[in-house]
Structure formats: C-alpha cells, structure tokens
Scaffold this motif. Structure first.
Motif, PDB file in Angstrom:
ATOM      1  N   UNK A 173      26.951  29.145  32.589  1.00  0.00           N
ATOM      2  CA  UNK A 173      28.001  28.182  32.264  1.00  0.00           C
ATOM      3  C   UNK A 173      28.686  27.859  33.582  1.00  0.00           C
ATOM      4  N   UNK A 174      28.406  26.722  34.185  1.00  0.00           N
ATOM      5  CA  UNK A 174      28.832  26.447  35.565  1.00  0.00           C
ATOM      6  C   UNK A 174      30.346  26.463  35.741  1.00  0.00           C
ATOM      7  N   UNK A 175      30.755  26.913  36.920  1.00  0.00           N
ATOM      8  CA  UNK A 175      32.145  26.797  37.321  1.00  0.00           C
ATOM      9  C   UNK A 175      32.993  28.029  37.129  1.00  0.00           C
ATOM     10  N   UNK A 176      32.517  29.000  36.358  1.00  0.00           N
ATOM     11  CA  UNK A 176      33.328  30.178  36.067  1.00  0.00           C
ATOM     12  C   UNK A 176      33.027  31.301  37.042  1.00  0.00           C
ATOM     13  N   UNK A 177      34.060  32.038  37.432  1.00  0.00           N
ATOM     14  CA  UNK A 177      33.895  33.193  38.319  1.00  0.00           C
ATOM     15  C   UNK A 177      34.954  34.227  37.968  1.00  0.00           C
ATOM     16  N   UNK A 178      34.625  35.480  38.187  1.00  0.00           N
ATOM     17  CA  UNK A 178      35.602  36.544  37.943  1.00  0.00           C
ATOM     18  C   UNK A 178      36.771  36.420  38.911  1.00  0.00           C
ATOM     19  N   UNK A 179      37.947  36.712  38.418  1.00  0.00           N
ATOM     20  CA  UNK A 179      39.128  36.725  39.290  1.00  0.00           C
ATOM     21  C   UNK A 179      39.354  38.099  39.902  1.00  0.00           C
ATOM     22  N   UNK A 180      38.694  39.102  39.378  1.00  0.00           N
ATOM     23  CA  UNK A 180      38.929  40.465  39.817  1.00  0.00           C
ATOM     24  C   UNK A 180      39.980  41.179  38.987  1.00  0.00           C
ATOM     25  N   UNK A 181      40.632  40.444  38.080  1.00  0.00           N
ATOM     26  CA  UNK A 181      41.641  41.029  37.209  1.00  0.00           C
ATOM     27  C   UNK A 181      40.999  41.465  35.889  1.00  0.00           C
ATOM     28  N   UNK A 182      41.503  42.536  35.336  1.00  0.00           N
ATOM     29  CA  UNK A 182      40.973  43.059  34.072  1.00  0.00           C
ATOM     30  C   UNK A 182      41.989  44.009  33.458  1.00  0.00           C
ATOM     31  N   UNK A 183      41.846  44.263  32.183  1.00  0.00           N
ATOM     32  CA  UNK A 183      42.626  45.308  31.534  1.00  0.00           C
ATOM     33  C   UNK A 183      41.775  45.887  30.419  1.00  0.00           C
TER      34      UNK A 183
END
Length: 488
Positions: A354-364
């Motif tokens: 799904x183009x354009x998405x990337x992890x921000x490095x944030x999670x919980x």
C-alpha cells in the motif's frame, strides 16, 4: 484480506497481493494450532520449576545464547527452512528408518523442497512442508530425495494445525522431543511485524531419559535429575533489561519472556532455532550472544495440562492466554496516521504493498482482541472514513458509546471495519488518570480546515508538538487521555 485493505482499495490505491514470495509471510495468516494450544499460551506468570537452578547449571550457566539461524552459513541458508504448498500439491511416497514411529504419508514434498543445510548437507536435513489449504504440517528428519521422486527419511510426522492432538506417547517426530519443529522457529515475518505470539525451540547438550508434556519422546540414557527432560520449558527472566538490544532482537526477547522456549533436541547449549531469510541482519542476531544461561529459568507448566494426549491447556490453569500485542504507528504524508496490530497488514505496509505508508517508530502495547473483557477493559473499534465523503482516514475509539454513535449516525461517512481490533483499559472519566501498570495514550485531532485526521501517542512531547501545530487534545481529563495501555 483485512477490512482495512478493502477500504483502502476502495479509495483507489493500488494493492498488491498480500502473499509475498517468502513462505513465512504466508504463515503470518495461518495460526500454528488453536489459541488455547500450549504453544500459544503465555507462561510469564507460571512458577519457576524446582529443578531450575540444576537445569541451568547442566546446560551451562555461563554459556551464551546463539541464534542458530540467519542469512547464509557454509554456502547454504542458515536455519531450518520450510515451504508452503497448496492442497493440490501431489503427495509422494516416503520410506523411513524409524517407520514404527513415523506417519506413513504420503507427503506433499515438491521437487524443490528446501533441505536444512542445503542439498549436500550431512546434518539433520529437516524438510518442513505446510499444506496451506488442508491445514497440515509435514516434517521429515534426515530426508533424502530418490531419483524416482520418492524420498527416504529417518523419521516423519504429520500435524493437524487446526487441532490439539499430540504424537502417540513415546513416538519421535522429525524432532527428538516428538514435537513439531515449525511452530518453534523464529521467523522473519513475525519479528518484523513486531510480535512472536508463541513459544520457541532450543537445544541442550545433555538431557534426561524422560520427557514431559507436551513432548512425547526421550533421547538420552542419563538418569540424573540435574539433566532437563525433553519438553522442559524455559523463559527469559523478567528482570533482564532488553532495552539496549536491536529492535528485532527485542521482539525475540519479549517472546522469550512471555512464551519461553521448549527444549526440543540434543545439541549445543542455548542454540535458538529459526528459519533462514536473506533479510536477517546477522550482526544484530549475534546480540543474542550477550545472554547467558543465568538469564533464564525453567518453568513449571504442569498446571496447564488438561489431557496428556492433547496440547490444549486446562481452562482452570493459573495462566493467561496470549494477551499482549504491539500497536504500531504508520504515517502517510502529510498528516495521515494509522495504527495496526495485524501481522499480515503490517507486513504489507512494510513491503510497500500500500504505497506511501512508513513506520514512525512509535508504538504502544494493548491486549489482544480475544482477551476476556473484565472491569475497566474495553475493546477498541476501528472506522475508515469513506473517501467519497472526504474523510479518507482511520478513527479508533475505546469508548463503546462513541463507537456506537459513529456507527449509527455517520455510517454513510464512516465504515466500521472492526468493533474489536485490540483491548485497552479506560482512564478515569474525571481526571484522565490510568491505573498502576498502564500508561496513558493521548488522542489528538487535526483541527485544520477540511482535515479529519487523528493521532494516538503515549509521548507527552509528541502531544505538545502536535498541539503547537494546531491539533486538539481529545479524551478524558486535562491531558486528553483516550485509553490506557499496558506498560510492557
């Protein structure tokens, strides 16, 4: 295909098949045995086995853990490979050295089935095959192809991935403990998705001449109680600080704390099994060598056994089903944020399907959707804004009344993708405080004209940054707390 994918497709985005060539990616959508199977049950709350100290000493308190998998070793893929085949894959005849303890087959072994160590290997030469349509796992030990298309192996076993049946007592499998191999492997796709939701597998040099549930076979003549039996489960101690390890290794270590690992075969001390993959970072995997036997403890899981011939856990056992999941945040420019706990979905986003998405490095962290809803716990609903109405974003809420209101009043604008994507605790409705053992998750709303985006974060710094950029804090109390996440 998850509902989110269907919604995103309706927005006109291109979506590749979520079935990469990597076989392990396919397995992220096929569970290994039912949720109440002993492989899939958390054991972090179970008592320490009374012989734990002796077992650790025997295996090696100062011996280091080793990732017995990675990219390439001695010219062959490093680890125990497997292949996923369709139900139409033809079965072939297999003869066995230990035919009296092997399932006769036939086995759906394709001509190009990967062999542990490569075609010229003189090692264990395991061959693992998953019938993805029939839900069957076929495993061979010391497997050699014959010119006529049949195979010869030392032993073989067939497992129903939809059931809880164990091997007959006393029978081997393709493993010394009589256990399946594939469910205990570290697999790349699970690690990169952020969670290994099951127990793992390791080896030790010396074992006792007995086995304990769920193992079915012994492989030793040693009688001393200082030697661990086949099937003994170990876990990484809760006190071990994993914060300095690489992100992929941290995923493995969280699984070792929560689900532990079964002693499955005789071999080198603390050798952890996994599947080969060219995407592993071998240098990062070598960080496992910072752990020693002293970092582990043996677990007494006898209370889990409901039936000695079944892998299903007792409903009265003092253990909890696998319950915690990691919620990963993704971003697509300019201010479109998205949360996911779905391993299949996460793998597709990481792969760019799904183009354009990337992890921000944030999670919980949150509790899995199958967690029993108790006091102060609430399922989180997920909506997707219908693109034709100008929404084109996702919305999450832990409040049942808010979920119901959006579903009832704005169904023409918001598509309810799930009423329970994960479970969280609720903050105090007055001051927004979270109970001990949980952390606040803040919800922010983009107040810019024409925007409908939301963001969820546990970081007060990110919250302040977003507010400074014009976003509004939403939630309970002055801090705008939307939910409380387990502080794992």
């Amino acid at each position: 295909m998850p509902l989110a994918f269907r919604a995103l497709m309706s927005a006109g985005l291109m979506l590749a098949c979520v079935c990469p060539a990597s076989a392990s990616a396919i397995l992220t959508v096929r569970p290994m045995f039912p949720p109440d199977n002993v492989w899939n049950v958390a054991i972090d709350a179970l008592p320490v086995d009374t012989n734990s100290a002796a077992y650790i000493t025997t295996i090696g308190a100062a011996k280091t853990m080793h990732a017995d998998f990675g990219t390439v070793y001695n010219g062959a893929p490093n680890g125990i490979p497997f292949i996923v085949v369709p139900g139409s894959q033809p079965g072939v005849a297999v003869s066995f050295d230990y035919a009296d303890e092997s399932d006769p087959g036939p086995y759906p072994v394709p001509p190009d089935a990967p062999i542990e160590g490569g075609p010229a290997s003189s090692g264990d030469r395991h061959v693992l095959i998953v019938d993805r349509d029939g839900g069957k796992l076929y495993e061979l030990y010391a497997a050699y192809p014959n010119p006529d298309g049949s195979w010869h192996a030392g032993s073989g076993a067939i497992f129903d991935l939809n059931g809880n049946a164990l091997r007959p007592a006393g029978w081997t499998s393709a493993d010394a403990a009589g256990l399946p191999i594939l469910p205990g492997l570290v697999r790349y796709e699970e690690v990169v998705a952020g969670e290994i939701p099951h127990a793992l597998r390791f080896t030790a040099p010396q074992t006792r001449n007995t086995f304990i549930w769920p193992a079915r076979h012994k492989a030793s003549s040693l009688t001393g109680t200082s030697y661990p039996p086949m099937g003994q489960r170990f876990r990484l101690k809760a006190s071990v600080d994993i914060s300095s390890f690489g992100p992929n290794v941290q995923v493995i270590l969280r699984a070792l704390k929560k689900y532990g690992m079964f002693l499955a075969d005789n071999g080198s001390s603390w050798f952890l099994s996994g599947a080969p993959d060219p995407r592993w970072d071998d240098n990062e995997l070598h960080q496992l060598g910072r752990l020693t036997g002293d970092d582990f403890e043996a677990v007494d899981e006898s209370a889990l056994m409901a039936d000695p011939d079944s892998g299903r856990v007792s409903t009265t056992a003092p253990a909890r089903l696998a319950s915690e999941v990691q919620v990963l945040e993704f971003r697509r420019d300019p201010d479109d944020y998205f949360l996911s706990v779905d391993r299949d979905e996460i793998a597709a986003l990481d792969a760019g399907s799904i183009p354009g998405w990337a992890r921000t490095g944030e999670a919980f962290f949150a509790y899995a959707a199958d967690t029993a809803i108790g006091p102060n716990l609430s399922p989180v609903c997920r909506f997707f804004g219908r693109p034709g109405t100008g929404q084109h974003s996702h919305f999450f809420s832990a409040y049942a009344d808010e979920c119901a209101a959006v579903a009832a009043w704005s169904s023409d604008q918001w598509l309810l993708e799930s009423a329970n994507v994960f479970v969280v605790a609720l903050p105090d409705a007055g001051d927004g405080s979270c109970t001990t053992g949980t952390v606040p998750v803040y919800r922010l709303y983009n107040n810019q004209p024409g925007a409908v985006d939301h963001r969820y974060t546990t970081s007060r710094a990110i919250q302040a940054q977003m507010i400074a950029a014009g976003w509004l804090a939403e939630g309970s109390g002055p801090a705008g707390v939307a939910m409380c996440a387990p502080a794992s």
